[in-house]
Design an enzyme around this catalytic site. Sequence first.
Site, mmCIF file in Angstrom:
data_model
loop_
_atom_site.group_PDB
_atom_site.id
_atom_site.type_symbol
_atom_site.label_atom_id
_atom_site.label_comp_id
_atom_site.label_asym_id
_atom_site.label_seq_id
_atom_site.Cartn_x
_atom_site.Cartn_y
_atom_site.Cartn_z
ATOM 1 C CG ASN A 1 79.934 29.839 33.393
ATOM 2 O OD1 ASN A 1 80.410 28.990 32.646
ATOM 3 N ND2 ASN A 1 79.573 31.037 32.962
ATOM 4 N N GLY A 2 82.844 28.144 34.232
ATOM 5 C CA GLY A 2 84.232 28.459 33.908
ATOM 6 C C GLY A 2 85.142 27.269 34.135
ATOM 7 C CB CYS B 1 78.012 26.052 33.252
ATOM 8 S SG CYS B 1 79.138 24.673 32.973
ATOM 9 N NE ARG C 1 74.453 30.469 29.805
ATOM 10 C CZ ARG C 1 75.037 31.643 29.914
ATOM 11 N NH1 ARG C 1 74.432 32.713 29.473
ATOM 12 N NH2 ARG C 1 76.218 31.766 30.452
ATOM 13 C CG HIS D 1 96.564 29.199 -5.957
ATOM 14 N ND1 HIS D 1 97.758 29.188 -6.647
ATOM 15 C CD2 HIS D 1 95.926 30.340 -6.342
ATOM 16 C CE1 HIS D 1 97.846 30.273 -7.399
ATOM 17 N NE2 HIS D 1 96.743 30.989 -7.228
ATOM 18 C CE LYS E 1 75.617 31.882 12.018
ATOM 19 N NZ LYS E 1 76.979 31.726 12.444
ATOM 20 C CD1 TRP F 1 80.269 21.832 27.435
ATOM 21 C CD2 TRP F 1 78.244 21.812 26.526
ATOM 22 N NE1 TRP F 1 80.405 21.391 26.143
ATOM 23 C CE2 TRP F 1 79.181 21.367 25.563
ATOM 24 C CE3 TRP F 1 76.895 21.884 26.181
ATOM 25 C CZ2 TRP F 1 78.797 20.999 24.275
ATOM 26 C CZ3 TRP F 1 76.527 21.518 24.896
ATOM 27 C CH2 TRP F 1 77.475 21.084 23.958
ATOM 28 C CE LYS G 1 74.053 33.030 21.644
ATOM 29 N NZ LYS G 1 73.593 33.079 20.269
ATOM 30 C CD GLU H 1 77.348 28.142 14.273
ATOM 31 O OE1 GLU H 1 78.063 28.117 15.289
ATOM 32 O OE2 GLU H 1 76.898 29.191 13.783
ATOM 33 C CD GLU I 1 78.294 34.154 10.049
ATOM 34 O OE1 GLU I 1 77.303 34.010 10.795
ATOM 35 O OE2 GLU I 1 79.470 34.070 10.463
#
Length: 683
Positions: free
Chosen positions: A121-122, A2, A33, A576, A557, A94, A675, A560, A553
């Site tokens: 926020n939280g 948020c 965000r 394996h 990318k 959010w 974010k 997401e 990485e």
Amino acid sequence: MCGIFAYLNYRIPKQRQAIIETLIRGLQRLEYRGYDSAGIGFDGGSGEKENVGKQIQIVRTKGKVKDLQEEISKQDVDFDVVCDIHVGIAHTRWATHGAPANVNTHPQRSDEDNEFIVIHNGIITNYKDLRTFLESKGYEFESETDTESVAKLIKYIYDNSDNEEMSFDTLVERVVQQLEGAFALLFKSVHYPGQVVGTRRGSPMMIGILSEHKLSTDHIPVLYRSGKEKMGNCTLPRADSFSSLYAVGEEKGVEYFFASDASAIIEHTNRVIFLEDDDIAAVVNGRLSIHRVERRPSELPARAIQTLQMELQQMMKGNHSSFMQKEIFEQPESVVNTMRGRVNFEDLSVVLGGLKDSIKEMRRCRRIILIGCGTSYHAGVATRQILEELTELPVMVELSSDFLDRNTPVFRDDVCIFLSQSGETGDTLMALRYCKERRALTVGITNTVGSSISRETDCGVHINAGPEIGVASTKVYICQFVALVMFALMMCDDRISVQKRRAEIIHGLQKLPDMIKEVLSLDEEIHTVASELYQQRSVLIMGRGYHYATCLEGALKIKEMTFMHSEGILAGELKHGPLALVDKFMPVIMLIIRDQTFAKCQNALQQVLARQGRPIVICDKEDHESEKNAYRAIKVPHTVDCLQGILSVIPLQLLAFHLAVLRGYNVDDNKRLRKVEAEYVSP
């Protein structure tokens, strides 16, 4: 996560329309965000002096900030009224507790008359207990959010204060003492017109200050209550010239901006104060004061005004189609900024100013632990091998959440390095506090000056990557990578046996920005590859040695940004299990670079070809052997083995970007991602 923004103008006349526009611009700066609804709260009524702040109007809507603007324009409000003193708060949400809906959007209110409103926020972990208690007292809830419990709780405490004249900050303090979890909260009330109170625990909050006049101080002393006062009804001493910040002079004007992110403040001012956990900041009669319930050991006695090293232009897209694309193409400059003033290419010295006072202690350590989440964790994996080689110390790389879940043994002679773009990542921050309790030496590597991790670690490195607005971290990964390599070089500069290797790496760092530009010139070629892959549902990325982190990485990318399944696979583990997935329909990307793992990677390539795989190979420019066996080859410049991962990851960043665009997604407004900074549950 948020987004929080608030604006208070004191003795600076502003039209209501201008105030609302300031709030809207603050929310627009926080859009990156991720969010699904937005709302604002401002003073309603006629705007006459005696009515200022006596009525609060809330406007909330599901959707985007532009939808909120449309909703505001429909309100029966006199936008031309001039307010000499005004507090407005704004929020992007959010959804966590309750689906995206107007009633679940912030600000949340205490009652139908909007006596108290709050943005948050939280996560409040004990909100169900609070809700049950408040419902038993007759309070009716209208939303599914955890935040509404806070709004109702502050009204309950106010209503039951036994005619005590309680200050707004004292009221908020009593609310906060009942809350569990992580939060940043801002409160506004009709009972305290022209005042705003903010507090944080685990989630970031900062305050921007703007005035044409001289300020009373550049350090605000933190006020504390004694144990006796905490038990009684005493309030703090009234904020005065020694304990608060204000514009000096009779009726001098000042503006305050509260925000969860510097991007919402920087267009107004670069002078900010960062709040610490459990700080309660209040603006009363234009004076900003900060207090806490109790003092902790080694706690700073004041909060200093700091200068943000950020420009508004850095947060604009310029000629690029998105922030993600802009940040990928900024990487040559970002790497230069990370090394500037730290690497001397003439005498081959490396000095990280934030570490030089602690470097002798670090060289005596028994173990190095790298701790981070997501992309930051991958930066640790990418540099583990060179750290082990140059320091000859065991190096562990830990995911912050797993590190905490295992109660990992940590000792006083460990060096624990915490990696975070924002410096506010919740699990990493909790891991930092866990290590500090065990007296380990803590090091922060972040991209945000003044962040919680940069303040709470013993020493650290600011990577100077510049603001990263895109949801997917790109340039910060490379800058963290370079910072860790510089750390390794600094750790071994007194060892004669590795001087040749050090020189080789430093020369590689010198050439790195130009090589990155060369890789970025492959953009059109990578777009062509993406046009062949964008309709696929899955992709495998394989490599080993220094390039395993690149696989992880790159897969992250793609995952997401495109919502395709992607998996980074250690090529040595191919037999394996993962080899069972390979056939002519499965897209496979392989990283095959001429280093000590080259022959082994060639074996993996042959195994993929034997199963009719059609590998896309990222290889050296002069590697004709790999090119001959590849379905497609993406050729990158060759550099020192420990730096090659920087050049190899850029094609995967570009591929993720182009795949997302071809699949019709807005890479800067990912509806399933946000974010992420601090969002954790306190133990």
